[in-house]
Design an enzyme around this catalytic site. Structure first.
Site, PDB file in Angstrom:
ATOM      1  N   LYS A  34      96.466 109.674  43.371  1.00 58.23           N
ATOM      2  CA  LYS A  34      96.477 108.950  42.335  1.00 58.23           C
ATOM      3  C   LYS A  34      96.056 109.267  41.167  1.00 58.23           C
ATOM      4  O   LYS A  34      96.828 109.273  39.848  1.00 58.23           O
ATOM      5  CB  LYS A  34      95.944 107.614  42.693  1.00 58.23           C
ATOM      6  CG  LYS A  34      95.581 106.627  41.690  1.00 58.23           C
ATOM      7  CD  LYS A  34      94.892 105.257  42.056  1.00 58.23           C
ATOM      8  CE  LYS A  34      93.626 105.501  41.885  1.00 58.23           C
ATOM      9  NZ  LYS A  34      92.910 105.174  40.561  1.00 58.23           N
ATOM     10  N   ILE A  83      77.031 107.436  37.241  1.00 59.83           N
ATOM     11  CA  ILE A  83      78.237 107.447  36.669  1.00 59.83           C
ATOM     12  C   ILE A  83      78.575 106.161  35.831  1.00 59.83           C
ATOM     13  O   ILE A  83      78.803 105.962  34.739  1.00 59.83           O
ATOM     14  CB  ILE A  83      79.509 108.054  37.347  1.00 59.83           C
ATOM     15  CG1 ILE A  83      79.199 109.425  37.855  1.00 59.83           C
ATOM     16  CG2 ILE A  83      80.706 108.123  36.332  1.00 59.83           C
ATOM     17  CD1 ILE A  83      79.054 110.544  36.972  1.00 59.83           C
ATOM     18  N   ARG A 137      83.145 100.987  30.514  1.00 59.15           N
ATOM     19  CA  ARG A 137      84.278 102.044  30.602  1.00 59.15           C
ATOM     20  C   ARG A 137      84.947 102.251  29.234  1.00 59.15           C
ATOM     21  O   ARG A 137      86.112 102.128  28.966  1.00 59.15           O
ATOM     22  CB  ARG A 137      85.187 102.035  31.514  1.00 59.15           C
ATOM     23  CG  ARG A 137      84.700 102.121  32.902  1.00 59.15           C
ATOM     24  CD  ARG A 137      85.574 101.856  34.087  1.00 59.15           C
ATOM     25  NE  ARG A 137      86.202 103.109  34.136  1.00 59.15           N
ATOM     26  CZ  ARG A 137      87.464 103.158  35.173  1.00 59.15           C
ATOM     27  NH1 ARG A 137      87.810 102.313  35.957  1.00 59.15           N
ATOM     28  NH2 ARG A 137      88.035 104.240  35.387  1.00 59.15           N
ATOM     29  N   ARG A 141      93.830 100.877  33.247  1.00 56.53           N
ATOM     30  CA  ARG A 141      93.327 101.552  31.904  1.00 56.53           C
ATOM     31  C   ARG A 141      93.699 103.037  31.738  1.00 56.53           C
ATOM     32  O   ARG A 141      93.596 103.477  30.450  1.00 56.53           O
ATOM     33  CB  ARG A 141      91.777 101.293  31.997  1.00 56.53           C
ATOM     34  CG  ARG A 141      91.089 101.495  33.366  1.00 56.53           C
ATOM     35  CD  ARG A 141      89.699 101.748  33.548  1.00 56.53           C
ATOM     36  NE  ARG A 141      89.046 102.163  32.433  1.00 56.53           N
ATOM     37  CZ  ARG A 141      88.804 101.710  31.342  1.00 56.53           C
ATOM     38  NH1 ARG A 141      88.875 100.487  31.313  1.00 56.53           N
ATOM     39  NH2 ARG A 141      88.052 102.400  30.378  1.00 56.53           N
TER      40      ARG A 141
HETATM   41  C1  EPZ Z   1      88.369 108.704  36.079  1.00 59.29           C
HETATM   42  O1  EPZ Z   1      88.059 107.442  35.383  1.00 59.29           O
HETATM   43  C2  EPZ Z   1      88.929 108.138  37.529  1.00 59.29           C
HETATM   44  N1  EPZ Z   1      90.022 107.432  37.223  1.00 59.29           N
HETATM   45  C3  EPZ Z   1      87.861 106.935  38.198  1.00 59.29           C
HETATM   46  O2  EPZ Z   1      88.575 106.880  39.445  1.00 59.29           O
HETATM   47  C4  EPZ Z   1      86.593 108.068  38.332  1.00 59.29           C
HETATM   48  O3  EPZ Z   1      85.663 107.117  39.194  1.00 59.29           O
HETATM   49  C5  EPZ Z   1      86.248 108.428  37.102  1.00 59.29           C
HETATM   50  O4  EPZ Z   1      87.375 109.410  36.445  1.00 59.29           O
HETATM   51  C6  EPZ Z   1      84.741 109.389  37.267  1.00 59.29           C
HETATM   52  O5  EPZ Z   1      85.137 110.534  38.260  1.00 59.29           O
HETATM   53  C7  EPZ Z   1      91.483 107.992  36.988  1.00 59.29           C
HETATM   54  O6  EPZ Z   1      91.568 109.063  36.993  1.00 59.29           O
HETATM   55  C8  EPZ Z   1      92.545 107.300  36.844  1.00 59.29           C
HETATM   56  P1  EPZ Z   1      85.347 109.178  32.977  1.00 59.29           P
HETATM   57  P2  EPZ Z   1      87.680 107.829  33.777  1.00 59.29           P
HETATM   58  O7  EPZ Z   1      85.981 108.867  31.664  1.00 59.29           O
HETATM   59  O8  EPZ Z   1      88.316 108.908  33.288  1.00 59.29           O
HETATM   60  C9  EPZ Z   1      81.818 107.052  30.410  1.00 59.29           C
HETATM   61  C10 EPZ Z   1      89.134 105.523  40.976  1.00 59.29           C
HETATM   62  O9  EPZ Z   1      88.672 104.781  41.906  1.00 59.29           O
HETATM   63  N2  EPZ Z   1      82.726 107.285  29.100  1.00 59.29           N
HETATM   64  O10 EPZ Z   1      84.870 110.287  33.705  1.00 59.29           O
HETATM   65  O11 EPZ Z   1      87.826 106.482  33.220  1.00 59.29           O
HETATM   66  C11 EPZ Z   1      82.382 106.076  31.319  1.00 59.29           C
HETATM   67  O12 EPZ Z   1      81.790 104.701  30.889  1.00 59.29           O
HETATM   68  C12 EPZ Z   1      88.777 105.463  39.726  1.00 59.29           C
HETATM   69  O13 EPZ Z   1      90.073 106.208  41.304  1.00 59.29           O
HETATM   70  C13 EPZ Z   1      82.211 106.929  27.844  1.00 59.29           C
HETATM   71  O14 EPZ Z   1      81.217 106.490  27.655  1.00 59.29           O
HETATM   72  O15 EPZ Z   1      85.985 108.010  34.105  1.00 59.29           O
HETATM   73  C14 EPZ Z   1      81.811 106.391  32.522  1.00 59.29           C
HETATM   74  O16 EPZ Z   1      80.274 105.988  32.643  1.00 59.29           O
HETATM   75  C15 EPZ Z   1      87.431 104.428  39.282  1.00 59.29           C
HETATM   76  N3  EPZ Z   1      82.980 107.062  26.824  1.00 59.29           N
HETATM   77  C16 EPZ Z   1      81.520 108.094  32.568  1.00 59.29           C
HETATM   78  O17 EPZ Z   1      81.657 108.320  31.126  1.00 59.29           O
HETATM   79  C17 EPZ Z   1      84.482 107.635  26.935  1.00 59.29           C
HETATM   80  O18 EPZ Z   1      85.178 107.720  25.823  1.00 59.29           O
HETATM   81  C18 EPZ Z   1      82.644 108.855  33.101  1.00 59.29           C
HETATM   82  O19 EPZ Z   1      83.789 108.144  32.959  1.00 59.29           O
HETATM   83  C19 EPZ Z   1      84.977 107.789  28.273  1.00 59.29           C
HETATM   84  C20 EPZ Z   1      83.927 107.691  29.345  1.00 59.29           C
END
Ligand code: EPZ
Length: 417
Positions: free
Chosen positions: A22, A326, A121, A92
């Site tokens: 996915k 995370i 997020r 999202r």
């Molecule tokens: C991706 O989400 C995945 N989703 C998530 O999987 C996964 O949990 C996550 O990466 C972490 O591995 C997809 O790939 C569609 P991040 P993403 O940006 O990209 C903070 C599932 O169950 N952050 O790596 O949204 C954020 O709040 C889903 O399949 C900011 O602060 O995750 C988080 O604490 C759930 N500002 C951390 O970084 C930003 O601009 C990691 O988020 C971006 C992120």
């Protein structure tokens, strides 16, 4: 709404085949916006989130055939640069259309995604990267309005390794003038899969999978055929299903190297894992040992496996401390697991799980995608019957999971609520 009914206590045995990823497929679908023409994506899982991504592409004027296994996407006639709140709030990851539309049309209007069950997020890092590439960004009425006469390569240094942020800037920079360097990039395998697709389209990218990625902009990209990588989180979920039921399961079509952190932890619990010509065999021990985990960006322990691992530790020998580093609210499954009799206490971002002899089945409610999986795992191990409601969360990210589990001997069925 559907619910799942599970009669627990069955050892899982047999063979299961892992579907496409996915979290690789979603950005790969969106990257087709960068190159007009007919793309053919294969090994696509049949999931709600795939259907939502297809709706987003069609709302922009894309023409899509199919919604799983093989999906063809023609982005020759994009006629809108706006992704609405209705679509983005459902998933999202749709926000990732912003950069590609900007790169191709010089403007885009995309709804801010808002929070979700597991945390706020924000997308501040995405916007910081797009601004560095020369985009004018303004936020109004819950939308991001972006314009860019032309995009120029830049250095982008992320405050944290963000998967979506890395994918967003990597995609957009492929059509910017000059070089872009992304520092503190996320290293997840899904990013490498997206990079391979972009390179097949003609992009110049080095270092995907490391914390520094260099993209040299090109004039244009061309449509391609591409096969999506296997879903490492689905694979990890089935490994834990075998472990928690004391079963003996063969897992096909998984890439072992994608979840080493999980595998090492499973070995520490006493699970036997062997790999023979690409088939991974997982044998659960009589009694699991408790181990501690800390979720970390890749290659650390994946946050998307935290809830599933917690279900496993709830029936292990001893106490396990689980730290979720995370997301700020990814313990929604704890109260539901406690309904099975699990002994879990939360202290801020860490939870202590004291293993119990046996869980007992109960009616529970899914709250988010991976929490739903942890409730299924607990139900498989528990005695008597478990009912899981709100399983639309599950359908976002697992392809026919109840059919695959039933084929391994689980007593599980989906019924209309
Ligand atoms: C991706 O989400 C995945 N989703 C998530 O999987 C996964 O949990 C996550 O990466 C972490 O591995 C997809 O790939 C569609 P991040 P993403 O940006 O990209 C903070 C599932 O169950 N952050 O790596 O949204 C954020 O709040 C889903 O399949 C900011 O602060 O995750 C988080 O604490 C759930 N500002 C951390 O970084 C930003 O601009 C990691 O988020 C971006 C992120």
């Amino acid at each position: 709404m559907d619910k799942l009914i599970i009669k627990g206590g069955k050892k899982l045995t047999g063979e299961v085949s892992i579907s496409g990823s996915k979290n690789a497929a979603l950005p790969i679908f969106i990257s087709t916006l960068l190159a007009p023409g007919l793309h053919e994506i294969s090994n696509v899982p049949f999931l709600r989130d795939i259907n939502t991504t297809i709706k987003v592409l069609e709302s922009l004027g894309g023409a899509v055939q199919g919604n799983g296994n093989i999906v063809s996407i023609d982005t020759s006639n994009i006629n809108s640069v706006e992704a609405t709140y209705e679509l983005v709030k459902t998933m999202r990851a749709s926000v990732l259309v912003l950069g590609p539309l900007l790169a191709r049309y010089g403007r885009a209007r995309v709804s801010l995604p808002g929070g979700c069950a597991i945390g706020a997020r924000p997308i501040d890092q995405h916007l910081k990267g797009l601004k560095a590439l020369g985009a004018e960004i303004n936020l109004s009425h819950g939308y991001v309005e972006a314009t860019a006469k032309s995009l120029k390569g830049a250095r982008v240094n992320f405050d944290m390794p963000t998967v979506g942020g890395t994918e967003h800037i990597m995609m957009t920079a492929t059509l910017a003038k000059g070089d872009t360097i992304i520092e503190n990039a996320a290293r997840e395998p899904e990013i490498t899969d997206l990079a391979m697709m972009l390179i097949a389209m003609g992009a110049k990218i080095e270092g995907a999978g490391s914390d520094t990625i260099k993209i040299t902009g090109v004039k244009q990209l061309s449509p391609v055929n591409y096969r999506v990588m296997p879903d490492r989180i689905e694979a990890g979920t089935f490994m834990i299903a075998a472990a928690i039921t004391g079963g003996d399961v063969k897992i096909k079509n998984m890439q072992l190297g994608d979840i080493d952190a999980l595998i090492f932890k499973l070995l520490d619990t006493g699970v036997e894992i062997t790999n023979k010509n690409g088939v991974v065999k997982v044998k659960g021990p009589k009694r699991l040992k408790s181990v501690n985990i800390k979720t970390r960006p890749y290659p650390g322990f994946p946050t998307d496996m935290q809830a599933q691992f917690m279900a496993l530790m709830s029936v292990a020998d001893g106490a396990s401390v689980i730290a979720e580093n995370i997301f700020e609210n990814r313990f929604m499954h704890v109260s539901e697991l406690m309904r099975f009799g699990a002994d879990i206490t939360i202290d801020g971002r860490s939870a202590t799980v004291k293993g119990v002899k046996k869980l007992s089945g109960a009616p529970v409610m899914a709250t988010d995608l991976r929490a739903s999986a942890s409730l299924i795992l607990a139900g498989l191990a528990a005695d008597n019957t478990t009912e899981i409601s709100r399983i639309y969360h599950l359908d976002r990210g697992y392809e026919s999971i109840e059919k695959k589990l039933a084929a391994l001997g689980a007593d599980i069925q989906r019924v209309k609520e």
